[in-house]
Design an enzyme around this catalytic site. Structure first.
Site, mmCIF file in Angstrom:
data_model
loop_
_atom_site.group_PDB
_atom_site.id
_atom_site.type_symbol
_atom_site.label_atom_id
_atom_site.label_comp_id
_atom_site.label_asym_id
_atom_site.label_seq_id
_atom_site.Cartn_x
_atom_site.Cartn_y
_atom_site.Cartn_z
ATOM 1 N N ASP A 190 0.858 -1.182 0.000
ATOM 2 C CA ASP A 190 0.000 0.000 0.000
ATOM 3 C C ASP A 190 0.889 1.225 0.000
ATOM 4 O O ASP A 190 1.945 1.233 0.653
ATOM 5 C CB ASP A 190 -0.912 0.017 1.233
ATOM 6 N N ASP A 228 -7.118 -1.234 -4.596
ATOM 7 C CA ASP A 228 -8.142 -0.791 -3.646
ATOM 8 C C ASP A 228 -9.054 0.259 -4.269
ATOM 9 O O ASP A 228 -10.271 0.241 -4.064
ATOM 10 C CB ASP A 228 -7.497 -0.227 -2.383
#
Length: 186
Positions: free
Chosen positions: A139, A153
């Site tokens: 991330d 995402d």
């Protein structure tokens, strides 16, 4: 229905099979694009960002910050990476099976976004450290100090919003609307 001279009725509108193939092509292209963009941006993040380093893009609103996430959004289920791997596999299977009934462009886009995002994060869970099926997701997009995500995402959230809009409009996966009439636009 009248046709132009030299044209047949089959030239007037695509057959249901041809239309479905076109929708499947859209789904596959969107999924492939999301997957490729996700994997390329994760590789760039790993190569160019170091843990703890913050790169402001829009002040505190949007930043680049590298983390390796063993859980889901908001650090949920951090000790259950293998469960999240199984959930991602289930999502991929459901999307692939559902694609056989697809009948509208918005559903092709939604399922393509969902499939590409699920495959992007599943790849991390399968192939990244600490091991197969337990890998941590890369991330790197930080939003307002609230959470950090990635391109996969973003695609999954966009798919969820699109599915909610389609549901609110009463557009079924096959393109029909509540009441049984067919919607060509979704």
């Amino acid at each position: 229905m009248q046709t132009a001279p030299g044209a047949s009725l089959s030239d007037a509108a695509p057959s249901p099979t041809r239309a479905r193939r076109g929708l499947l092509a859209v789904l596959v292209l969107v999924a492939g694009g999301v997957y490729a963009l996700d994997q390329v941006t994760k590789a760039l993040a790993v190569d160019h960002l170091s843990s703890g380093r913050v790169v402001p893009l829009l002040g505190d609103v949007l930043q680049l910050r590298l983390i390796r996430n063993p859980g889901a959004a908001f650090s949920f289920a951090t000790g259950m990476t293998w469960v999240l791997t199984l959930v991602a596999i289930a999502v991929v299977v459901v999307v692939v099976r559902s694609s056989r009934r697809i009948g509208s462009l918005p559903w092709a886009l939604a399922l393509g976004l969902l499939l590409g995002g699920a495959l992007g994060n599943l790849t991390d869970r399968l192939l990244r450290q600490p091991g197969f099926g337990r890998g941590h997701v890369v991330d790197f997009i930080a939003y307002w100090h609230l959470f950090i995500g990635n391109v996969a995402d973003v695609a999954i959230v966009a798919a969820a919003v699109l599915v909610m809009v389609l549901g609110a409009r009463g557009t079924a996966l096959d393109g029909t609307r509540t009441g049984g009439r067919r919607s060509h636009r979704g």
